[in-house]
Write a protein that holds these residues in place. Structure first.
Motif, PDB file in Angstrom:
ATOM      1  N   LEU A   1      -4.376 -13.822  28.313  1.00 56.42           N
ATOM      2  CA  LEU A   1      -3.846 -14.492  27.131  1.00 56.42           C
ATOM      3  C   LEU A   1      -4.054 -13.580  25.936  1.00 56.42           C
ATOM      4  N   LYS A   2      -2.977 -13.237  25.259  1.00 58.34           N
ATOM      5  CA  LYS A   2      -3.072 -12.385  24.072  1.00 58.34           C
ATOM      6  C   LYS A   2      -2.436 -13.099  22.888  1.00 58.34           C
ATOM      7  N   ILE A   3      -3.099 -13.004  21.739  1.00 59.28           N
ATOM      8  CA  ILE A   3      -2.584 -13.581  20.497  1.00 59.28           C
ATOM      9  C   ILE A   3      -2.425 -12.467  19.475  1.00 59.28           C
ATOM     10  N   GLU A   4      -1.252 -12.388  18.884  1.00 57.80           N
ATOM     11  CA  GLU A   4      -0.974 -11.429  17.816  1.00 57.80           C
ATOM     12  C   GLU A   4      -0.746 -12.184  16.510  1.00 57.80           C
ATOM     13  N   VAL A   5      -1.211 -11.582  15.403  1.00 55.16           N
ATOM     14  CA  VAL A   5      -1.115 -12.226  14.096  1.00 55.16           C
ATOM     15  C   VAL A   5      -0.431 -11.284  13.110  1.00 55.16           C
ATOM     16  N   ARG A   6       0.569 -11.814  12.433  1.00 50.38           N
ATOM     17  CA  ARG A   6       1.294 -11.074  11.398  1.00 50.38           C
ATOM     18  C   ARG A   6       1.458 -11.959  10.167  1.00 50.38           C
ATOM     19  N   PRO A   7       1.649 -11.352   8.985  1.00 46.26           N
ATOM     20  CA  PRO A   7       1.964 -12.149   7.805  1.00 46.26           C
ATOM     21  C   PRO A   7       3.471 -12.385   7.717  1.00 46.26           C
ATOM     22  N   TYR A   8       3.850 -13.477   7.066  1.00 40.88           N
ATOM     23  CA  TYR A   8       5.274 -13.654   6.787  1.00 40.88           C
ATOM     24  C   TYR A   8       5.452 -14.257   5.402  1.00 40.88           C
ATOM     25  N   VAL A   9       6.592 -13.973   4.796  1.00 36.41           N
ATOM     26  CA  VAL A   9       7.033 -14.626   3.566  1.00 36.41           C
ATOM     27  C   VAL A   9       8.439 -15.152   3.828  1.00 36.41           C
ATOM     28  N   ASP A  10       8.849 -16.155   3.076  1.00 37.48           N
ATOM     29  CA  ASP A  10      10.206 -16.683   3.285  1.00 37.48           C
ATOM     30  C   ASP A  10      10.976 -16.809   1.977  1.00 37.48           C
ATOM     31  N   ILE A  11      10.574 -16.028   0.990  1.00 32.60           N
ATOM     32  CA  ILE A  11      11.295 -15.953  -0.287  1.00 32.60           C
ATOM     33  C   ILE A  11      11.601 -14.484  -0.569  1.00 32.60           C
ATOM     34  N   PRO A  12      12.827 -14.095  -0.806  1.00 32.17           N
ATOM     35  CA  PRO A  12      14.030 -14.945  -0.837  1.00 32.17           C
ATOM     36  C   PRO A  12      14.554 -15.272   0.568  1.00 32.17           C
ATOM     37  N   VAL A  13      14.148 -14.458   1.573  1.00 31.92           N
ATOM     38  CA  VAL A  13      14.516 -14.713   2.961  1.00 31.92           C
ATOM     39  C   VAL A  13      13.274 -14.494   3.816  1.00 31.92           C
ATOM     40  N   LEU A  14      13.323 -14.964   5.052  1.00 31.81           N
ATOM     41  CA  LEU A  14      12.199 -14.782   5.954  1.00 31.81           C
ATOM     42  C   LEU A  14      11.982 -13.305   6.247  1.00 31.81           C
ATOM     43  N   LYS A  15      10.741 -12.876   6.089  1.00 29.16           N
ATOM     44  CA  LYS A  15      10.395 -11.490   6.366  1.00 29.16           C
ATOM     45  C   LYS A  15       9.007 -11.461   6.991  1.00 29.16           C
ATOM     46  N   VAL A  16       8.896 -10.798   8.152  1.00 28.87           N
ATOM     47  CA  VAL A  16       7.641 -10.755   8.893  1.00 28.87           C
ATOM     48  C   VAL A  16       7.051  -9.358   8.794  1.00 28.87           C
ATOM     49  N   GLY A  17       5.752  -9.302   8.549  1.00 28.84           N
ATOM     50  CA  GLY A  17       5.087  -8.026   8.351  1.00 28.84           C
ATOM     51  C   GLY A  17       4.561  -7.407   9.638  1.00 28.84           C
ATOM     52  N   VAL A  18       3.764  -6.353   9.468  1.00 32.18           N
ATOM     53  CA  VAL A  18       3.220  -5.605  10.601  1.00 32.18           C
ATOM     54  C   VAL A  18       2.059  -6.379  11.218  1.00 32.18           C
TER      55      VAL A  18
END
Length: 548
Positions: free
Chosen positions: A171-188
């Motif tokens: 079982l592996k869990i990965e964590v990234r940041p995201y913002v959704d203004i002005p559009v959804l964008k997921v980080g590294v």
């Protein structure tokens, strides 16, 4: 060639500048050695352990999914979430960055099974702004109110249960940041962790089909069914994959086919199926109309109450019908699925008069009578009050004489309103086999032991699709007279059922075109998995096992 080299040098020179966007908030310092040594890791623990006490030896490499075992997740980051988001979208304010959150990706045996952008409310802004460690339970028998447990439940329901079969898995869990203004964008990727997840086999005794003991009050069916499917279901209940299930009863062709009890429950246990009890109000309304104590369901509230004595009087209240309360389509400003609604049932319980609470509510000018469905518990309480004042001896005595005694139901327990009227909001406790009698009564068209208990015409109206359910609230389906309606698809064939439903995953299913009644009782109250897991039990195990 020189121009190409210059271009490459420009990219190399600018890359560090891009990576070193200045922090927008001041994160907490990373002081503890165990944190410094494990930045960018998701670590798994058997308990809550503070950073000051945390040691490398506390990290779990293996977890065995047993009921007594807990699994906690600690995310060790090199910066706060808000600063990671700021690097992703430097032009946003802290307030706008806080409208994003973490993205979690769950991998089982190297395959992506579930990915979720955590809702913005799952972490306080101060946590997002300064915290460099996040600790939450994933699996816990302590009942913590945590977004971590809810996230795990969603992962399990949306693929995890099928992936984490009996045996050993990564079982592996990965964590990234995201913002959704002005559009959804997921980080590294900002943190990840992996462990071996062991799902032990269920005990053979827990899997086995339970023998139907004598004196059930039912004829025992001799029909065959797919025992392997039921044993698979029993195994998942024993492994706590289907949680807090207390009984499964199947009646086929009017006879007892399957009788299974779990988690300390037994034949004589009284279950609290919450809003399943609402449907008994519908049954009693049909009986009272037949007996002439109420004219019909088209009668209005003005026939029973002087509405001018209640708050927020409107002439529109005068025309609210019993039918609109039976179909959850009245014009009261009330919606139990909206926590901000004035008529939400949680606002009713602290009051000293639940009927007054309901009749005091204003009407909603945007609603058209009988057209919009909104779940309205207080309206069913009003139905119970109308019955109580209309039938001889009150609702409790009348129900016992007209419904329970004919069905041979002698052990039951009402809940009561503050005025000590039987509460038709829910909570009518009975044995599972007695709930089955109620379901079979409707399957028989209202007949029990050759006697018409509920008028056949009332059963027909109860099993009519009066209103479509809003898909954004409850999914596909329809609503009858305090009965829900849905269709299961098994082997590409539809099976329509009308059913009673209550908090925790409690159900009485009456199938329209199959000689089948199914009872499921459970205590998964106020959990996101309660109703979905029952659907899965029905879709993948119970119906395939018993359908011909």
């Amino acid at each position: 060639m020189k121009r190409f080299i210059l271009f490459i040098l420009t990219i190399i020179a600018s890359a560090p500048l891009f990576a070193q966007v200045a922090n927008i908030t001041q994160p907490e310092p990373i002081d503890w050695p165990v944190h410094k040594a494990n930045i960018g890791k998701v670590v798994f623990l058997a308990d809550t352990i503070s950073l000051s006490r945390l040691k490398q030896a506390d990290f779990l490499n293996r977890f065995e999914a047993k009921a007594q075992n807990n699994l906690y997740m600690k995310i060790l980051m090199g910066n706060s979430l808000t600063n990671f988001q700021h690097q992703l979208q430097p032009g946003l304010t802290v307030e706008d960055l806080n409208k994003g959150n973490f993205q979690f990706s769950f991998y089982v045996d190297g395959k992506l099974v579930y990915q979720e952008n955590l809702s913005k409310g799952a972490n306080y802004p101060v946590t997002k702004n300064i915290k460099t460690t996040i600790s939450v339970p994933l699996i816990s028998n302590r009942g913590e109110d945590s977004w971590g447990r809810s996230l795990w439940v969603r992962f399990m329901y949306k693929g995890g249960e099928d992936a984490l079969t009996t045996g050993e898995h990564s079982l592996k869990i990965e964590v990234r940041p995201y913002v959704d203004i002005p559009v959804l964008k997921v980080g590294v990727l900002i943190a990840q962790g992996e462990l071996q997840f062991i799902v032990p086999p269920a005990n053979a005794k827990d899997i086995a089909i339970q023998n139907i003991k004598p004196n059930s009050g039912w004829l025992v069916s001799g029909e065959s069914f797919d025992k392997k499917k039921i044993m698979e279901m029993n195994g998942l209940i024993a492994q706590n994959r289907f949680k807090n299930i207390t009984s499964v009863i199947v009646i086929r062709n009017g006879k007892l086919l399957i009788e299974e009890y779990f988690n300390g429950s037994g034949r004589d246990s009284l279950h609290n199926p919450r809003s399943v009890g609402k449907t008994f109000a519908s049954a009693m309304m049909g009986i009272a109309i037949h007996d002439g104590f109420i004219k019909n369901e088209s009668q209005t509230l003005s026939d029973f109450y002087d509405l001018k004595k209640f708050n927020n009087y409107s002439p529109r209240k005068e025309n609210i019908t019993l039918k609109s309360l039976l179909t959850m389509s009245s014009i009261f400003d009330a919606d139990d699925n909206d926590s901000n609604s004035a008529g939400n049932e949680e606002n009713m319980y602290p009051t000293d008069n639940w009927v007054k609470f309901a009749l005091d509510l204003p009407v909603d000018s945007s609603k058209t009578a009988g057209k919009q469905w909104h779940y309205f518990t207080s309206g069913v309480v009003v139905l119970g009050d109308i019955l109580n004042k209309s039938v001889p001896g009150g609702l409790e005595k009348y129900t016992d004489e007209k419904l329970f005694k004919p069905l041979g139901i002698t052990i039951y327990q009402w809940q009561y309103t503050p005025q000590h009227v039987p509460s038709t909001a829910g909570g009518l406790q009975m044995r599972s086999l007695d709930y089955a009698k109620f379901g079979q009564l409707y399957k028989n068209g209202g007949i029990w032991n050759n006697k018409q208990i509920i008028p056949q015409s009332w059963v027909k109206q109860s099993f009519t699709r009066h209103l479509a359910l809003p898909k954004d609230v409850v999914g596909e389906g329809f609503y009858g007279y305090l009965f829900w309606n849905k269709t299961y698809l098994v082997n590409n064939k539809p099976y329509e059922t009308f059913y009673c439903s209550g908090n925790g995953g409690n159900k009485i299913f009456v199938f329209k075109d199959e000689p089948l009644v199914v009872i499921i009782t459970a205590t998964a109250y106020n959990t996101p998995y309660a109703h979905p897991q029952v659907d899965k039990m029905m879709q993948k195990y119970i119906l395939p096992a018993v359908l011909k």
